[in-house]
Design a protein around this motif. Structure first.
Motif, mmCIF file in Angstrom:
data_model
loop_
_atom_site.group_PDB
_atom_site.id
_atom_site.type_symbol
_atom_site.label_atom_id
_atom_site.label_comp_id
_atom_site.label_asym_id
_atom_site.label_seq_id
_atom_site.Cartn_x
_atom_site.Cartn_y
_atom_site.Cartn_z
ATOM 1 N N THR A 406 0.746 -0.963 -0.049
ATOM 2 C CA THR A 406 -0.064 0.197 0.169
ATOM 3 C C THR A 406 0.805 1.340 0.199
ATOM 4 O O THR A 406 2.041 1.269 0.777
ATOM 5 C CB THR A 406 -0.807 0.034 1.123
ATOM 6 O OG1 THR A 406 -1.800 -1.161 1.108
ATOM 7 C CG2 THR A 406 -1.869 1.350 1.280
ATOM 8 N N LEU A 407 0.517 2.138 -0.920
ATOM 9 C CA LEU A 407 1.162 3.489 -0.828
ATOM 10 C C LEU A 407 0.349 4.502 -0.831
ATOM 11 O O LEU A 407 -0.579 4.685 -1.386
ATOM 12 C CB LEU A 407 1.882 3.703 -2.667
ATOM 13 C CG LEU A 407 2.876 4.877 -2.518
ATOM 14 C CD1 LEU A 407 3.885 4.924 -1.766
ATOM 15 C CD2 LEU A 407 3.029 4.770 -4.136
ATOM 16 N N ARG A 408 0.955 5.445 0.167
ATOM 17 C CA ARG A 408 0.087 6.780 0.368
ATOM 18 C C ARG A 408 1.136 7.882 0.267
ATOM 19 O O ARG A 408 2.390 7.961 0.454
ATOM 20 C CB ARG A 408 -0.295 6.702 1.789
ATOM 21 C CG ARG A 408 -1.354 5.676 2.009
ATOM 22 C CD ARG A 408 -2.153 5.900 3.241
ATOM 23 N NE ARG A 408 -2.812 7.090 3.440
ATOM 24 C CZ ARG A 408 -3.655 7.352 4.537
ATOM 25 N NH1 ARG A 408 -3.823 6.450 5.473
ATOM 26 N NH2 ARG A 408 -4.336 8.560 4.716
ATOM 27 N N ARG A 409 0.734 8.986 -0.420
ATOM 28 C CA ARG A 409 1.500 10.201 -0.529
ATOM 29 C C ARG A 409 0.909 11.309 0.223
ATOM 30 O O ARG A 409 -0.300 11.528 0.113
ATOM 31 C CB ARG A 409 1.344 10.488 -2.307
ATOM 32 C CG ARG A 409 2.085 11.940 -2.429
ATOM 33 C CD ARG A 409 2.353 12.074 -3.950
ATOM 34 N NE ARG A 409 2.941 13.375 -4.129
ATOM 35 C CZ ARG A 409 3.296 13.680 -5.231
ATOM 36 N NH1 ARG A 409 3.397 13.024 -6.299
ATOM 37 N NH2 ARG A 409 3.979 14.904 -5.294
ATOM 38 N N ILE A 410 1.559 11.838 0.951
ATOM 39 C CA ILE A 410 1.530 12.955 1.995
ATOM 40 C C ILE A 410 2.471 13.931 1.920
ATOM 41 O O ILE A 410 3.628 13.880 2.198
ATOM 42 C CB ILE A 410 1.235 12.600 3.364
ATOM 43 C CG1 ILE A 410 0.258 11.394 3.404
ATOM 44 C CG2 ILE A 410 0.876 13.686 4.343
ATOM 45 C CD1 ILE A 410 0.155 10.933 5.002
ATOM 46 N N ASP A 411 2.186 15.038 1.041
ATOM 47 C CA ASP A 411 3.043 16.042 0.999
ATOM 48 C C ASP A 411 2.955 16.773 2.330
ATOM 49 O O ASP A 411 2.063 17.275 2.915
ATOM 50 C CB ASP A 411 2.384 17.092 -0.286
ATOM 51 C CG ASP A 411 3.514 18.024 -0.712
ATOM 52 O OD1 ASP A 411 4.103 18.789 0.074
ATOM 53 O OD2 ASP A 411 3.841 18.238 -1.870
ATOM 54 N N ILE A 412 4.474 17.285 2.548
ATOM 55 C CA ILE A 412 4.539 17.891 3.875
ATOM 56 C C ILE A 412 4.798 19.492 3.748
ATOM 57 O O ILE A 412 5.027 20.257 5.048
ATOM 58 C CB ILE A 412 5.868 17.241 4.676
ATOM 59 C CG1 ILE A 412 6.991 17.466 4.006
ATOM 60 C CG2 ILE A 412 5.387 15.728 4.973
ATOM 61 C CD1 ILE A 412 8.292 17.005 4.606
ATOM 62 N N THR A 413 4.869 20.047 2.551
ATOM 63 C CA THR A 413 5.180 21.317 2.609
ATOM 64 C C THR A 413 4.324 22.234 3.268
ATOM 65 O O THR A 413 4.742 23.197 4.050
ATOM 66 C CB THR A 413 5.325 21.902 1.081
ATOM 67 O OG1 THR A 413 4.223 21.469 0.256
ATOM 68 C CG2 THR A 413 6.673 20.825 0.489
ATOM 69 N N GLU A 414 2.752 21.988 2.921
ATOM 70 C CA GLU A 414 2.049 23.029 3.759
ATOM 71 C C GLU A 414 2.301 22.805 5.399
ATOM 72 O O GLU A 414 2.057 23.854 5.875
ATOM 73 C CB GLU A 414 0.812 22.616 3.098
ATOM 74 C CG GLU A 414 -0.425 23.638 3.870
ATOM 75 C CD GLU A 414 -1.584 23.196 3.321
ATOM 76 O OE1 GLU A 414 -2.687 23.769 4.059
ATOM 77 O OE2 GLU A 414 -1.873 22.472 2.199
#
Length: 635
Positions: A406-414
């Motif tokens: 399972t792959l999840r993408r969570i952008d941390i920039t914000e």
């Protein structure tokens, strides 16, 4: 020089009972050893007379000839600092002993009789010789002088050099005399032998020598009679070898119709330090020995020994494959135990497209294979931030898709920008705050997601990073189980390359990950190229792994580590470059102990580990100045 002692083991040409011939060839080899600055040269059993004299040992003429031979040897050695151990029959109190005589600078310094005299098919030594096992605290008259005689002799030089001597059959017994000699402080063990050649015996003989050197944490030199001995019923091949702590340093060629001598530089300091750290060694029985002081021994001027630049990595591909398979098995067994104990069905990992997270994922995937669990319960999270490049992001995605996790993408920039506002940090200032905010944000996401899913966070940090403290405290420094913590960076590369063969469906992406520069990717890239390269900032991992190995494994002082690194990397890094990175290593190793003091659980996979609960217990506020001073003062 830095605790190294050069040992020679020789097989001279020999003629049975032709003492003058034998002695002449021994003197020739002795001169060669002296020219090479060997501290000692070892000759075979009964080398002066020849081993296979049979009933000629009853003859007075032979013993007169042996006496003359010893006189010639002593005369030839009057100005020779290299000591020699020769084999000869010795009369004492109406008994004949099979003996080793230590000679140096025209003197016989001591005589050691054989303890276990064989009485079986090939040999019937008890027909001529008696056991010297009970001979202690005695002297024997040789060449008109009283000489220490007995099995209770150790021969001592400077800097921890101490020789113990046993003869042939002594090694083949359940508890060889050399075991007690080692427990009494002998760092180098010498065996004068007469071992015949039969099919398969050579391999077993080498295993005996290697195993005894490992058990005793000692150097072990072995020299056996050569082809000049009688072949009436058996053949002698002239086996000669030198081992150190289980490793065969040098081995000669058998069945030569000429003299031969081999050399090896034994690291006495390393052996002494290893004995200090092994509690079981210190618990052994110490028997009383007489200590015979040697004259000053020659010192080597240049190291004649291979120094492996990558001590954590086996040099042979077959051995590397075996090592990788075993490490992978250890990692999987460790994680399986942890998952079963806490009842967790889910593993959460941060995937960056770098080496460490790749290995952690592969080890976790293998664990799920063994446990027959669905790989979908491995939840991988890619968390692009300010420094993430398309290459690493794409590799992370391809890897996860190839394994079916399972792959999840969570952008941390914000989230990071919001945090900068909260703490009043200008995001244009690319300081350690800028970097660590990203690392801690990622760890927070992983921890909270693991709680949400009822799983655990599998850590990705390795042994090299732990040694250098190259992690963000309570960021990538922390996890719920650190599966890579016992593996150095230089070995991780080979592990990932090996898994490319195990899982061919993902081999392309694994090879691209291997070709990607090591980076935490916390600073913005330029034209989508990594600008923050770890090895440019903190130094080459191959050097740091080398420093770590020798500092922890053998307690080597900085000057010696520098000396060894020059031997290992001489053609790649100059002295000043090595010295500079060694300073970096020392300062970081000491200053970053506080991170190791609270590191999470993780499996030990090799002899070197830095867990504060077992292998490495160091105060977090220890000072490094004495180590730096020693390095600066080194030649």
């Amino acid at each position: 020089m830095y605790g190294f002692c050069r040992v020679a083991a020789a097989v001279p040409k020999v003629r049975v009972a032709k003492v003058g011939f034998n002695v002449d060839h021994m003197i020739d080899l002795w001169k060669i050893a002296a020219e090479q600055n060997a501290a000692i040269i070892l000759f075979p059993e009964l080398s002066v007379s020849g081993y296979s004299c049979g009933d000629l040992f009853y003859q007075q003429a032979l013993h007169i000839a042996v006496g003359r031979g010893l006189e010639k040897l002593l005369k030839a050695s009057q100005s020779c600092a290299t000591a020699a151990v020769v084999g000869a029959p010795v009369w004492h109190l109406g008994r004949l002993y099979n003996c080793a005589l230590l000679l140096q600078e025209g003197k016989i310094l001591g005589v050691v009789p054989k303890t276990y005299v064989p009485e079986h098919k090939e040999y019937y030594e008890k027909r001529w010789f008696v056991s010297g096992g009970s001979v202690t605290n005695e002297t024997v008259t040789l060449m008109g002088e009283e000489v220490p005689f007995g099995t209770d002799l150790l021969f001592c030089g400077k800097e921890g050099v101490k020789f113990g001597i046993e003869i042939c059959e002594d090694l083949w017994t359940v508890v060889p005399p050399s075991s007690y000699q080692a427990l009494a402080g002998a760092t180098i063990l010498l065996n004068l032998s007469a071992s015949d050649e039969i099919v398969g015996k050579s391999e077993y003989r080498a295993s005996l020598v290697g195993t005894q050197s490992a058990r005793c944490m000692a150097g072990y030199a072995y020299a056996s009679c050569g082809m000049g001995e009688s072949s009436t019923d058996v053949v002698f091949g002239g086996d000669v070898m030198i081992a150190e702590n289980g490793a065969m340093l040098e081995r000669g060629e058998r069945f030569l119709d000429e003299s031969q001598v081999i050399f090896a530089d034994i690291d006495v300091q390393r052996l002494e330090t290893m004995r200090l750290s092994e509690g079981s060694f210190a618990d052994g029985e110490i028997r009383p020995y007489r200590h015979v002081r040697l004259f000053d021994l020659p010192e080597i001027k240049q190291l004649n020994r291979f120094v492996d630049p990558h001590p954590f990595v086996p040099s042979k591909k077959s051995e590397r494959t075996k090592r990788c398979r075993e490490i992978f098995a250890i990692q999987a067994a460790a994680l399986q135990k942890r998952l079963e104990h806490i009842g967790s069905k889910v593993c959460v990992l941060g995937i960056s497209g770098g080496l460490d997270s790749t290995l952690a994922l592969l080890a976790t995937y293998r664990t799920f294979e063994i446990m027959r669990r669905d790989p979908k319960d491995i939840v991988c999270v890619t968390m692009p931030g300010f420094g993430t490049t398309e290459r690493t992001l794409e590799n992370a995605v391809k890897l996860c898709e190839g394994l079916g996790v399972t792959l999840r993408r969570i952008d941390i920039t914000e989230a990071c920008m919001e945090h900068f506002r909260q703490i009043g940090h200008d995001p244009k200032e690319h300081t350690i705050v800028y970097e660590n905010v990203q690392a801690r944000e990622r760890t927070q996401i992983l921890m909270d997601l693991a709680n949400k899913l009822g799983g655990i966070v599998v850590g990705t940090g390795d042994l090299s990073e732990s040694a250098l403290g190259w992690s963000t405290y309570n960021g990538d420094h922390m996890s719920m189980y650190a599966i890579n913590v016992g593996i150095p960076k230089t070995l991780i590369r080979y592990l990932v390359a090996w898994t490319a063969e195990v899982y061919p469906e993902i081999s392309d992406v694994l090879h691209d990950i291997l070709a990607t520069p090591v980076s935490p990717e916390l600073l913005p890239p330029k034209e989508d190229k990594i600008v923050q390269k770890t090895e440019e900032e903190v130094g080459p991992y191959e050097l740091h792994d080398f420093f770590l190995y020798h500092m922890i494994k053998s307690g080597a002082r900085p000057g010696k580590i520098l000396f060894l690194a020059q031997s290992a990397f001489g053609g790649k890094y100059d002295r000043e470059t090595i010295k500079g990175w060694l300073k970096v290593f020392l300062r970081r190793f000491f200053s970053q102990q506080f991170k190791r003091s609270c590191m999470p659980d993780g499996p030990k996979v090799g002899t070197i580990a830095l867990s504060p609960r077992g292998d490495w217990r160091m105060p977090s506020d220890a000072e490094v100045e004495e180590w730096i001073k020693e390095l600066e003062e080194s030649e």
